[in-house]
Each structure stands twice: as C-alpha cells, then as structure tokens.
Design an enzyme around this catalytic site. Structure first.
Site, PDB file in Angstrom:
ATOM      1  N   ASP A  29      19.066 -15.114   1.922  1.00  0.00           N
ATOM      2  CA  ASP A  29      18.867 -15.398   0.501  1.00  0.00           C
ATOM      3  C   ASP A  29      18.175 -14.172  -0.136  1.00  0.00           C
ATOM      4  O   ASP A  29      17.077 -13.797   0.302  1.00  0.00           O
ATOM      5  CB  ASP A  29      17.979 -16.648   0.382  1.00  0.00           C
ATOM      6  CG  ASP A  29      17.653 -17.010  -1.069  1.00  0.00           C
ATOM      7  OD1 ASP A  29      18.058 -16.255  -1.980  1.00  0.00           O
ATOM      8  OD2 ASP A  29      16.976 -18.042  -1.278  1.00  0.00           O
ATOM      9  N   GLU A  81       4.393  10.425   9.911  1.00  0.00           N
ATOM     10  CA  GLU A  81       4.781   9.900  11.228  1.00  0.00           C
ATOM     11  C   GLU A  81       6.199  10.366  11.522  1.00  0.00           C
ATOM     12  O   GLU A  81       6.715  10.141  12.596  1.00  0.00           O
ATOM     13  CB  GLU A  81       4.624   8.369  11.297  1.00  0.00           C
ATOM     14  CG  GLU A  81       5.713   7.553  10.641  1.00  0.00           C
ATOM     15  CD  GLU A  81       6.928   7.260  11.521  1.00  0.00           C
ATOM     16  OE1 GLU A  81       7.029   6.221  12.063  1.00  0.00           O
ATOM     17  OE2 GLU A  81       7.833   8.055  11.647  1.00  0.00           O
ATOM     18  N   CYS A 113       0.665   5.162   9.012  1.00  0.00           N
ATOM     19  CA  CYS A 113       0.477   5.227   7.558  1.00  0.00           C
ATOM     20  C   CYS A 113      -0.906   5.730   7.144  1.00  0.00           C
ATOM     21  O   CYS A 113      -1.188   5.844   5.953  1.00  0.00           O
ATOM     22  CB  CYS A 113       0.725   3.860   6.926  1.00  0.00           C
ATOM     23  SG  CYS A 113       2.359   3.257   7.258  1.00  0.00           S
ATOM     24  N   THR A 156      12.035  -3.527   4.922  1.00  0.00           N
ATOM     25  CA  THR A 156      10.773  -2.842   4.569  1.00  0.00           C
ATOM     26  C   THR A 156      10.863  -1.353   4.882  1.00  0.00           C
ATOM     27  O   THR A 156       9.873  -0.735   5.259  1.00  0.00           O
ATOM     28  CB  THR A 156       9.559  -3.485   5.279  1.00  0.00           C
ATOM     29  OG1 THR A 156       9.724  -3.385   6.706  1.00  0.00           O
ATOM     30  CG2 THR A 156       9.404  -4.947   4.915  1.00  0.00           C
ATOM     31  N   SER A 206       1.498  -7.352  13.151  1.00  0.00           N
ATOM     32  CA  SER A 206       1.048  -6.163  12.401  1.00  0.00           C
ATOM     33  C   SER A 206       0.324  -6.578  11.115  1.00  0.00           C
ATOM     34  O   SER A 206      -0.622  -5.916  10.686  1.00  0.00           O
ATOM     35  CB  SER A 206       2.220  -5.210  12.092  1.00  0.00           C
ATOM     36  OG  SER A 206       3.052  -5.731  11.081  1.00  0.00           O
ATOM     37  N   HIS A 242      -2.741  -0.166   1.291  1.00  0.00           N
ATOM     38  CA  HIS A 242      -1.483   0.314   1.866  1.00  0.00           C
ATOM     39  C   HIS A 242      -0.413  -0.739   1.560  1.00  0.00           C
ATOM     40  O   HIS A 242      -0.658  -1.942   1.722  1.00  0.00           O
ATOM     41  CB  HIS A 242      -1.637   0.522   3.379  1.00  0.00           C
ATOM     42  CG  HIS A 242      -0.322   0.704   4.065  1.00  0.00           C
ATOM     43  ND1 HIS A 242       0.598   1.647   3.643  1.00  0.00           N
ATOM     44  CD2 HIS A 242       0.256   0.054   5.107  1.00  0.00           C
ATOM     45  CE1 HIS A 242       1.677   1.558   4.397  1.00  0.00           C
ATOM     46  NE2 HIS A 242       1.497   0.610   5.295  1.00  0.00           N
ATOM     47  N   LYS A 251      -1.581 -10.267   0.010  1.00  0.00           N
ATOM     48  CA  LYS A 251      -2.321 -10.785   1.176  1.00  0.00           C
ATOM     49  C   LYS A 251      -3.614  -9.980   1.344  1.00  0.00           C
ATOM     50  O   LYS A 251      -4.666 -10.519   1.680  1.00  0.00           O
ATOM     51  CB  LYS A 251      -1.464 -10.652   2.440  1.00  0.00           C
ATOM     52  CG  LYS A 251      -0.190 -11.496   2.462  1.00  0.00           C
ATOM     53  CD  LYS A 251       0.581 -11.233   3.754  1.00  0.00           C
ATOM     54  CE  LYS A 251       2.006 -11.760   3.719  1.00  0.00           C
ATOM     55  NZ  LYS A 251       2.130 -13.208   3.737  1.00  0.00           N
ATOM     56  N   SER A 327      -0.755   1.716  11.357  1.00  0.00           N
ATOM     57  CA  SER A 327      -0.580   0.911  12.563  1.00  0.00           C
ATOM     58  C   SER A 327      -1.006   1.678  13.786  1.00  0.00           C
ATOM     59  O   SER A 327      -1.030   2.903  13.813  1.00  0.00           O
ATOM     60  CB  SER A 327       0.886   0.492  12.688  1.00  0.00           C
ATOM     61  OG  SER A 327       1.145  -0.570  11.814  1.00  0.00           O
TER      62      SER A 327
END
Ligand code: HMG
Length: 412
Positions: A29, A81, A113, A156, A206, A242, A251, A327
């Site tokens: 979706d 990276e 990152c 992502t 993560s 970030h 979040k 990470s």
C-alpha cells in the site's frame, strides 16, 4: 570565540524514484511509504555519481554561494560510509577538484551516519584550539544509501551530499562548545561488509538502538550544563535528529520528551497532545527535503537544518538541538544558536530549484541501476554512459581503468 556553520549547500542526484511507484512494484500500500515512513521520493544515484562527485559538487556550491575563497580552507573532512577505496579517502579527490591549498589537513571519517558530525566537532575543536589561525574547515557529508531491491530497507534509500564551511564568527549558526554528549556501543543494527555494495540492517532493532542512544547522549550533554533548564524543549525553536526516514524524527522527538519528563508517553496520555504539538512546531516543518531525497545517511541531519534555515521568516535567533546517530553505533548530541541576520542567506542555501529540475525514473531503470552498481567499480568494466541516465553535470565518475578511478574534469 564563536564557532559554527558559515556556509552550507546540498547537492544530490538528478534522478528520483517516486515512492508510490516503488510501493506498487512491491505490492505494498503506497500509504505505508508515504504516511507510515513519511517518504515521498527517493534520490537515485546513477553509476556515474559516487560519494566523490556528490561531495565535490556540494562543496563547490557552498563555497560559491557564500563567497568563500577556497584558499581559506585549512581542514577538509569528508564523512561517508560510501567510500570508493579501502585506502584513499574521498576527501583527497575533492581536494584536487576544488584546487585547495597543499597545506591543508585532509581526511575521511567513517561511522555510518555519524561520520560527518564527528568531522564537524573535530573541526570546531581545531578552530577553538587556536590552531586554525584564521583558516576555515570544509566538512562534507556524502553518501549513497543502498539496501538492495526487495529488501526491508529499500524504501529508506537515497543519496546526496551536504557541504558546510565551519569558521569563527559564522554567518548561519554557532555551536555551544561545552554542552555536548557522546555515546558509543557495539551493536549489529546496520552494517555493510567489505564485499557488499548494499547495507544489511536489523531494521526494528536499529530503531531501538537509535532511541536508546538519543536518551543517553542527551543525558550526557545536559550533565555538563550549569542549568539544564536552559536547554529544556520549551526553550528550543527547533529539534534536529538524524532522519533515515521522516517518521523516525517523530519517534526521536517523542523519546526526547520522555527523556525530559523521565517517563514514557503513551498515545492516550494527557502529555501525548503536547508532544504532538511540539513535533508540529519544532520538527515536522523542517522535514520536507528529507521526504524528497530519502536517507542520505551522514548528511540527513544537516538536510533538515537546511530546510529550517531556508524558511527565512520562521527563524529568529533561536536555540536548536542536534542529534546525530550512526549505526554500529556512535552518536552525539549538541546545541546551536542561529546567528542574527541568518534569514538573509535563505535563498543561497535553498536547493528547491535543484530538486525541481530532477527527473522521475522508472522502476525498470532503477532496478537496472541497482544491478549495474554491483559492477561499476570493477576494473575495466564497460564504460559508463552518463547520457543513458540523463545525467548532465560535468563532474562524473567514468569508470575504473588500469585500477585507477577516472573522473571527468571538474569545471572551473
Ligand atoms: P517495515 O517492517 O517494512 O515497516 O520496516 P513497519 O511495518 O514497521 O511500518 C512502518 C510504519 O508504517 C509503521 O508506523 C506502520 O504502522 C506504518 P509506526 O508504527 O512505526 O509509526 N504503516 C502504514 N501507515 C499507513 N498506511 C499503511 C501502513 N502500513 C504500515 N498501509 C523499517 C520499516 C524502517 C524498519 C525498514 O524500512 C528498515 O529496515 N529500514 C532500514 C533501517 C533504518 O532505517 N533504521 C532506522 C534507525 S537506524 C539509523 O537511522 C541509521 C541508518 O541511517 C544507517 C547509518 O547510520 O548509516 C539506518
């Protein structure tokens, strides 16, 4: 002495994938990507664009638009990276392209990152120590986020570079040099082995690692403040995090609040509305570039900062917070203040025209690019044809011949 960001510019690929096209191709979706993750488009780097070309183009824009003399750069750091060699740093190619001084400290930083933020703090310390003797630092965050076709992380992805000039008496923002927090923990939440062009991620884990690092970093920073109340959310005009995908910043902001309150906030709580309103005021207005470009790894935090700075009417002299997460994991927390008159630079740093000129790519072209990425760095691979991908900027990766990476000549 005030130290901070004096010039900033974004440069990204000229092609993008529409998230609704990707969702349909994967039988998902579209609302999951657009509302669930908050992403609208995803920048796609063609095989002719790498972390060197993105970095050099972004840096040239920052120097030109803010009228900074390249001969004034005494330190050059590229955080990435997406390195192009096990030994040679991306930064040395950028140094050559920009014709910087030979007496320039030049290196690459890597911590997923968090790499560019680490470079930024090292450069600030260099200036604050007095060793810069009036020279400026050029810090570039340059990455191509690739998880691979059909992978959980596929929506992502993204690509782009943010270049920043760091100096004394900056024109845009000044850093608080003392109230800073750090965090390190060995975790397998996201990594990219030497043999892989694509990252591996334990996606949901993560997110948990990111949020844990945020609370710990902030606590470390505030423990150094003479008065922690001075850094309360109510005192902040914007909070930058970030941004691997836009929803993640929501979040993060909730965890920021929970850390401040010392308690969790559940959807039905009285506090939940306050957190929601705070997100709408301090976070969400500055995420439109991230929604358009996708995850640019180490530059993502600074893309949100550019979005904030380009809204000239909304930025007063304000205190802002910055959270960088890489990470693996490494993270840092800092505070900065906008400089009076910053609104006068909004047009110089706004990438709107560049983004509007991008061309939409089809799923078939995107998947062809992802397959080509596997071979484009091999010695004597088939020559890369920029015209095939409708890429027009003149500084491009042309392929590897005789074990040497070849680039077109940098303009200017
Ligand atoms: P997933 O399992 O595909 O997605 O993985 P999900 O099921 O968790 O759904 C995502 C959101 O969409 C949820 O919202 C769903 O409810 C919602 P939330 O509950 O989280 O608020 N949703 C919908 N909304 C509207 N309509 C619908 C619908 N369906 C679902 N129909 C994940 C998502 C991000 C884990 C995956 O894409 C991934 O693994 N990404 C890569 C890892 C990553 O980005 N991690 C972020 C933290 S680590 C970090 O930031 C560092 C990093 O940038 C690397 C570096 O440091 O270099 C990654």
């Amino acid at each position: 002495m005030d130290v901070g960001i004096d010039a900033i510019a974004f440069f990204g690929p000229q092609r993008y994938l529409d998230m609704a096209d990707l969702a349909r191709a994967r039988g998902v979706d579209p609302a999951k990507y657009t509302r669930g993750l908050g992403q609208l488009r995803m920048a796609i780097a063609t095989p002719c664009e790498d972390s060197v070309t993105l970095a050099a183009n972004a840096a040239a824009l920052a120097l030109k638009r803010f009228d900074v003399d390249p001969q004034q750069i005494g330190t050059l750091v590229v955080g990435t990276e997406t390195g192009i060699d096990h030994s040679k740093p991306v930064a040395v190619y950028v140094h050559e392209a920009l014709k910087l001084r030979r007496c320039c400290r030049t290196f690459e930083t890597k911590h997923a990152c968090y790499g560019a933020f680490a470079g930024l703090t090292a450069a600030s310390d260099w200036i604050l120590s007095g060793r810069a003797r009036g020279y400026k630092a050029l810090i570039i965050a340059s990455d191509i986020a690739r998880y691979g076709v059909g992978e959980l992380g596929e929506p992502t992805q993204g690509a782009g570079a943010v270049a920043m000039v760091v100096s004394e008496n900056p024109r845009l923002i000044t850093f608080d040099p003392l109230v800073t927090g750090d965090y390190t923990r060995q975790v397998m939440d996201f990594w990219r082995p030497l043999y892989s062009k694509f990252a591996f991620a334990d996606g949901h884990y993560s997110i948990a690692c990111y949020l844990e690092a945020l609370a710990a970093c902030r606590a470390d920073a505030l423990a150094k403040a003479a008065d922690a109340e001075e850094y309360a959310i109510a005192k902040l005009s914007a909070c930058f995090y970030h941004v691997p995908f836009v929803k993640m910043a929501k979040k993060a902001h909730q965890r920021h609040w929970e850390a401040e309150l010392g308690a969790g906030v559940s959807p039905g709580d009285q506090r939940a509305q306050e957190v929601e309103a705070s997100h709408g005021q301090r976070v969400a207005p500055w995420l439109s570039l991230n929604a358009e470009v996708g995850n640019i790894y180490t530059g993502s935090l600074f893309l949100a900062l550019i979005d904030y700075l380009r809204h000239r009417n909304r930025t007063g002299p304000g205190l802002v917070s910055l959270f960088s997460y890489g990470s693996g994991c490494g993270a840092a927390w800092g505070f900065a203040r906008t400089v009076p008159g910053v609104e006068g630079h909004a047009a110089a740093l706004d990438p709107a025209a560049q983004l509007a000129a991008r061309e939409r790519i089809s799923i078939e072209e995107y998947e062809e690019i992802m397959a080509l990425v596997e071979v484009a760095d091999r010695n004597d691979a088939a020559a890369l044809d920029a015209g095939r991908w409708h890429v027009h900027e003149s500084f491009l990766y042309q392929g590897t011949r005789d074990h040497v990476r070849r680039y077109s000549e940098f303009p200017g």
